[in-house]
Write a protein that holds these residues in place. Structure first.
Motif, PDB file in Angstrom:
ATOM      1  N   LEU A 135      18.649  -7.876 -14.769  1.00  0.00           N
ATOM      2  CA  LEU A 135      19.581  -6.941 -14.146  1.00  0.00           C
ATOM      3  C   LEU A 135      18.871  -5.679 -13.657  1.00  0.00           C
ATOM      4  O   LEU A 135      19.446  -4.879 -12.923  1.00  0.00           O
ATOM      5  CB  LEU A 135      20.689  -6.559 -15.132  1.00  0.00           C
ATOM      6  N   ALA A 136      17.631  -5.488 -14.097  1.00  0.00           N
ATOM      7  CA  ALA A 136      16.810  -4.368 -13.619  1.00  0.00           C
ATOM      8  C   ALA A 136      15.504  -4.947 -13.099  1.00  0.00           C
ATOM      9  O   ALA A 136      15.005  -5.946 -13.613  1.00  0.00           O
ATOM     10  CB  ALA A 136      16.548  -3.375 -14.743  1.00  0.00           C
ATOM     11  N   ARG A 137      14.967  -4.314 -12.073  1.00  0.00           N
ATOM     12  CA  ARG A 137      13.733  -4.827 -11.489  1.00  0.00           C
ATOM     13  C   ARG A 137      12.814  -3.689 -11.078  1.00  0.00           C
ATOM     14  O   ARG A 137      13.258  -2.543 -10.903  1.00  0.00           O
ATOM     15  CB  ARG A 137      14.036  -5.731 -10.286  1.00  0.00           C
ATOM     16  N   SER A 138      11.559  -4.018 -10.949  1.00  0.00           N
ATOM     17  CA  SER A 138      10.559  -3.021 -10.550  1.00  0.00           C
ATOM     18  C   SER A 138       9.787  -3.506  -9.336  1.00  0.00           C
ATOM     19  O   SER A 138       9.646  -4.710  -9.096  1.00  0.00           O
ATOM     20  CB  SER A 138       9.583  -2.750 -11.709  1.00  0.00           C
ATOM     21  N   PHE A 139       9.327  -2.540  -8.563  1.00  0.00           N
ATOM     22  CA  PHE A 139       8.444  -2.785  -7.430  1.00  0.00           C
ATOM     23  C   PHE A 139       7.153  -2.021  -7.715  1.00  0.00           C
ATOM     24  O   PHE A 139       7.208  -0.813  -7.991  1.00  0.00           O
ATOM     25  CB  PHE A 139       9.076  -2.288  -6.127  1.00  0.00           C
ATOM     26  N   GLU A 140       6.035  -2.716  -7.681  1.00  0.00           N
ATOM     27  CA  GLU A 140       4.758  -2.106  -8.046  1.00  0.00           C
ATOM     28  C   GLU A 140       3.818  -2.045  -6.844  1.00  0.00           C
ATOM     29  O   GLU A 140       3.776  -2.972  -6.035  1.00  0.00           O
ATOM     30  CB  GLU A 140       4.071  -2.902  -9.161  1.00  0.00           C
ATOM     31  N   VAL A 141       3.057  -0.967  -6.755  1.00  0.00           N
ATOM     32  CA  VAL A 141       2.076  -0.793  -5.686  1.00  0.00           C
ATOM     33  C   VAL A 141       0.679  -0.776  -6.304  1.00  0.00           C
ATOM     34  O   VAL A 141       0.418  -0.033  -7.255  1.00  0.00           O
ATOM     35  CB  VAL A 141       2.319   0.515  -4.899  1.00  0.00           C
ATOM     36  N   TRP A 142      -0.199  -1.590  -5.747  1.00  0.00           N
ATOM     37  CA  TRP A 142      -1.559  -1.730  -6.266  1.00  0.00           C
ATOM     38  C   TRP A 142      -2.580  -1.341  -5.196  1.00  0.00           C
ATOM     39  O   TRP A 142      -2.378  -1.568  -4.013  1.00  0.00           O
ATOM     40  CB  TRP A 142      -1.813  -3.178  -6.681  1.00  0.00           C
ATOM     41  N   GLN A 143      -3.674  -0.756  -5.685  1.00  0.00           N
ATOM     42  CA  GLN A 143      -4.807  -0.452  -4.820  1.00  0.00           C
ATOM     43  C   GLN A 143      -6.079  -0.811  -5.576  1.00  0.00           C
ATOM     44  O   GLN A 143      -6.314  -0.283  -6.675  1.00  0.00           O
ATOM     45  CB  GLN A 143      -4.826   1.035  -4.421  1.00  0.00           C
ATOM     46  N   ASP A 144      -6.849  -1.706  -5.032  1.00  0.00           N
ATOM     47  CA  ASP A 144      -8.089  -2.163  -5.682  1.00  0.00           C
ATOM     48  C   ASP A 144      -7.837  -2.617  -7.122  1.00  0.00           C
ATOM     49  O   ASP A 144      -8.617  -2.313  -8.036  1.00  0.00           O
ATOM     50  CB  ASP A 144      -9.146  -1.042  -5.662  1.00  0.00           C
ATOM     51  N   GLY A 145      -6.723  -3.297  -7.328  1.00  0.00           N
ATOM     52  CA  GLY A 145      -6.420  -3.829  -8.656  1.00  0.00           C
ATOM     53  C   GLY A 145      -5.810  -2.844  -9.623  1.00  0.00           C
ATOM     54  O   GLY A 145      -5.523  -3.194 -10.785  1.00  0.00           O
ATOM     55  N   ASN A 146      -5.591  -1.603  -9.199  1.00  0.00           N
ATOM     56  CA  ASN A 146      -5.016  -0.581 -10.070  1.00  0.00           C
ATOM     57  C   ASN A 146      -3.578  -0.264  -9.669  1.00  0.00           C
ATOM     58  O   ASN A 146      -3.262  -0.191  -8.474  1.00  0.00           O
ATOM     59  CB  ASN A 146      -5.843   0.710 -10.000  1.00  0.00           C
ATOM     60  N   LEU A 147      -2.720  -0.037 -10.665  1.00  0.00           N
ATOM     61  CA  LEU A 147      -1.340   0.355 -10.403  1.00  0.00           C
ATOM     62  C   LEU A 147      -1.313   1.817  -9.965  1.00  0.00           C
ATOM     63  O   LEU A 147      -1.674   2.703 -10.739  1.00  0.00           O
ATOM     64  CB  LEU A 147      -0.494   0.170 -11.673  1.00  0.00           C
ATOM     65  N   VAL A 159      23.914  -4.225  -3.906  1.00  0.00           N
ATOM     66  CA  VAL A 159      23.679  -2.792  -4.116  1.00  0.00           C
ATOM     67  C   VAL A 159      22.529  -2.655  -5.113  1.00  0.00           C
ATOM     68  O   VAL A 159      22.559  -3.263  -6.187  1.00  0.00           O
ATOM     69  CB  VAL A 159      24.924  -2.074  -4.675  1.00  0.00           C
ATOM     70  N   PHE A 160      21.509  -1.876  -4.752  1.00  0.00           N
ATOM     71  CA  PHE A 160      20.402  -1.592  -5.657  1.00  0.00           C
ATOM     72  C   PHE A 160      20.489  -0.131  -6.068  1.00  0.00           C
ATOM     73  O   PHE A 160      20.555   0.757  -5.216  1.00  0.00           O
ATOM     74  CB  PHE A 160      19.051  -1.871  -5.003  1.00  0.00           C
ATOM     75  N   CYS A 161      20.514   0.116  -7.364  1.00  0.00           N
ATOM     76  CA  CYS A 161      20.637   1.477  -7.899  1.00  0.00           C
ATOM     77  C   CYS A 161      19.262   1.967  -8.338  1.00  0.00           C
ATOM     78  O   CYS A 161      18.773   1.610  -9.414  1.00  0.00           O
ATOM     79  CB  CYS A 161      21.608   1.498  -9.077  1.00  0.00           C
ATOM     80  N   GLY A 162      18.618   2.738  -7.487  1.00  0.00           N
ATOM     81  CA  GLY A 162      17.292   3.248  -7.796  1.00  0.00           C
ATOM     82  C   GLY A 162      17.337   4.268  -8.926  1.00  0.00           C
ATOM     83  O   GLY A 162      18.219   5.127  -8.953  1.00  0.00           O
ATOM     84  N   GLU A 163      16.372   4.180  -9.841  1.00  0.00           N
ATOM     85  CA  GLU A 163      16.335   5.096 -10.979  1.00  0.00           C
ATOM     86  C   GLU A 163      15.215   6.127 -10.854  1.00  0.00           C
ATOM     87  O   GLU A 163      15.442   7.307 -11.007  1.00  0.00           O
ATOM     88  CB  GLU A 163      16.184   4.299 -12.279  1.00  0.00           C
ATOM     89  N   SER A 164      14.006   5.670 -10.611  1.00  0.00           N
ATOM     90  CA  SER A 164      12.897   6.622 -10.552  1.00  0.00           C
ATOM     91  C   SER A 164      11.709   5.971  -9.852  1.00  0.00           C
ATOM     92  O   SER A 164      11.617   4.743  -9.760  1.00  0.00           O
ATOM     93  CB  SER A 164      12.488   7.063 -11.960  1.00  0.00           C
ATOM     94  N   MET A 165      10.805   6.805  -9.334  1.00  0.00           N
ATOM     95  CA  MET A 165       9.586   6.306  -8.703  1.00  0.00           C
ATOM     96  C   MET A 165       8.424   7.218  -9.063  1.00  0.00           C
ATOM     97  O   MET A 165       8.611   8.349  -9.502  1.00  0.00           O
ATOM     98  CB  MET A 165       9.760   6.179  -7.193  1.00  0.00           C
ATOM     99  N   PHE A 166       7.215   6.692  -8.896  1.00  0.00           N
ATOM    100  CA  PHE A 166       6.030   7.510  -9.176  1.00  0.00           C
ATOM    101  C   PHE A 166       4.940   7.152  -8.171  1.00  0.00           C
ATOM    102  O   PHE A 166       4.978   6.099  -7.523  1.00  0.00           O
ATOM    103  CB  PHE A 166       5.518   7.274 -10.601  1.00  0.00           C
ATOM    104  N   SER A 167       3.967   8.046  -8.046  1.00  0.00           N
ATOM    105  CA  SER A 167       2.866   7.829  -7.114  1.00  0.00           C
ATOM    106  C   SER A 167       1.606   8.485  -7.672  1.00  0.00           C
ATOM    107  O   SER A 167       1.609   9.672  -7.986  1.00  0.00           O
ATOM    108  CB  SER A 167       3.212   8.441  -5.748  1.00  0.00           C
ATOM    109  N   LEU A 168       0.543   7.706  -7.810  1.00  0.00           N
ATOM    110  CA  LEU A 168      -0.743   8.236  -8.262  1.00  0.00           C
ATOM    111  C   LEU A 168      -1.714   8.388  -7.094  1.00  0.00           C
ATOM    112  O   LEU A 168      -2.800   8.937  -7.264  1.00  0.00           O
ATOM    113  CB  LEU A 168      -1.358   7.318  -9.330  1.00  0.00           C
ATOM    114  N   GLN A 169      -1.309   7.867  -5.941  1.00  0.00           N
ATOM    115  CA  GLN A 169      -2.084   8.012  -4.711  1.00  0.00           C
ATOM    116  C   GLN A 169      -1.126   8.442  -3.602  1.00  0.00           C
ATOM    117  O   GLN A 169       0.040   8.057  -3.612  1.00  0.00           O
ATOM    118  CB  GLN A 169      -2.763   6.687  -4.327  1.00  0.00           C
ATOM    119  N   PRO A 170      -1.598   9.211  -2.630  1.00  0.00           N
ATOM    120  CA  PRO A 170      -0.720   9.634  -1.539  1.00  0.00           C
ATOM    121  C   PRO A 170      -0.048   8.436  -0.879  1.00  0.00           C
ATOM    122  O   PRO A 170      -0.691   7.424  -0.594  1.00  0.00           O
ATOM    123  CB  PRO A 170      -1.688  10.336  -0.573  1.00  0.00           C
TER     124      PRO A 170
END
Length: 218
Positions: A135-147, A159-170
């Motif tokens: 019932l909950a899902r995540s979308f992950e972004v990888w660069q050179d094997g790193n999250l 309907v998708f209810c977004g909760e939070s997002m993060f970014s370690l690279q621009p």
């Protein structure tokens, strides 16, 4: 009778799976206090246009703000620079490969005007259980094997209810959000619930709509 935005009849939740009508929320969107974070209650909340948001040492607070920040997938804004990012293959997107890690990273993000995180240990446990139930899902972004970025939320189907997002690279979180919106749009999802306004979300095409319209869409 004039209403004071700092005083309204506060609705305390008990063991019964129920919420008061969203129209009874105060001007800030606070609707009710208490209850639990069981999968059944969380699912009822999201289907009713309600979400939890509280600090670790506080009672559970339930919200239904008016207006509501949403994205219609067809209105996603992709800037010229982001079109280049989408093309150049620097980032790779996956789904549901590390839900817990995405939540942990979202909890670590320092946010303007917030002291600490609202992604508490109780919230992590609750949404991990929702994820187990698909019932909950995540979308992950990888660069050179790193999250390096990602987001998570509750999927109601349509309907998708977004909760939070993060970014370690621009641009990593923008990449996740745009790719998610494009995919959900192709699958016929009506809206992505973004809950409350931020300039970041507005720059990506999200907009404020009246709660009444949101409830109709929901």
């Amino acid at each position: 009778m004039e209403h004071n935005r700092n005083y309204f009849p506060l609705y305390f939740l008990g063991d019964r799976l129920e919420f008061p009508p969203v129209e009874t929320a105060n001007e800030d969107g606070l609707l009710a206090v208490g209850g639990d974070l069981s999968p059944e209650r969380l699912l009822l909340a999201y289907k009713s246009g309600i979400f939890p948001w509280f600090n670790d040492d506080a009672l559970i607070l339930w919200w239904s703000p008016d207006p509501r920040m949403v994205l219609f997938p067809s209105k996603i804004k992709v800037s010229k620079s982001m079109r280049k990012v989408l093309r150049d293959g620097k980032f790779k997107l996956t789904q549901n490969t590390c839900f817990n890690e995405v939540m942990e990273q979202c909890a670590l993000v320092e946010r303007k005007g917030q002291d600490g995180t609202w992604i508490t240990s109780k919230m992590k446990e609750a949404y991990t259980e929702l994820h187990r139930k698909r019932l909950a899902r995540s979308f992950e972004v990888w660069q050179d094997g790193n999250l390096v970025g990602g987001l998570y939320g509750v999927d109601l189907g349509g309907v998708f209810c977004g909760e939070s997002m993060f970014s370690l690279q621009p641009n990593a979180s923008k990449f996740a959000f745009i790719k998610m919106a494009q995919e959900l749009g192709e699958k016929g999802y009506r809206i992505i619930d973004c809950q409350v306004h931020t300039d970041h979300l507005e720059s990506l095409g999200a907009e404020l709509i009246p709660r009444k319209k949101f409830m109709e869409l929901l």
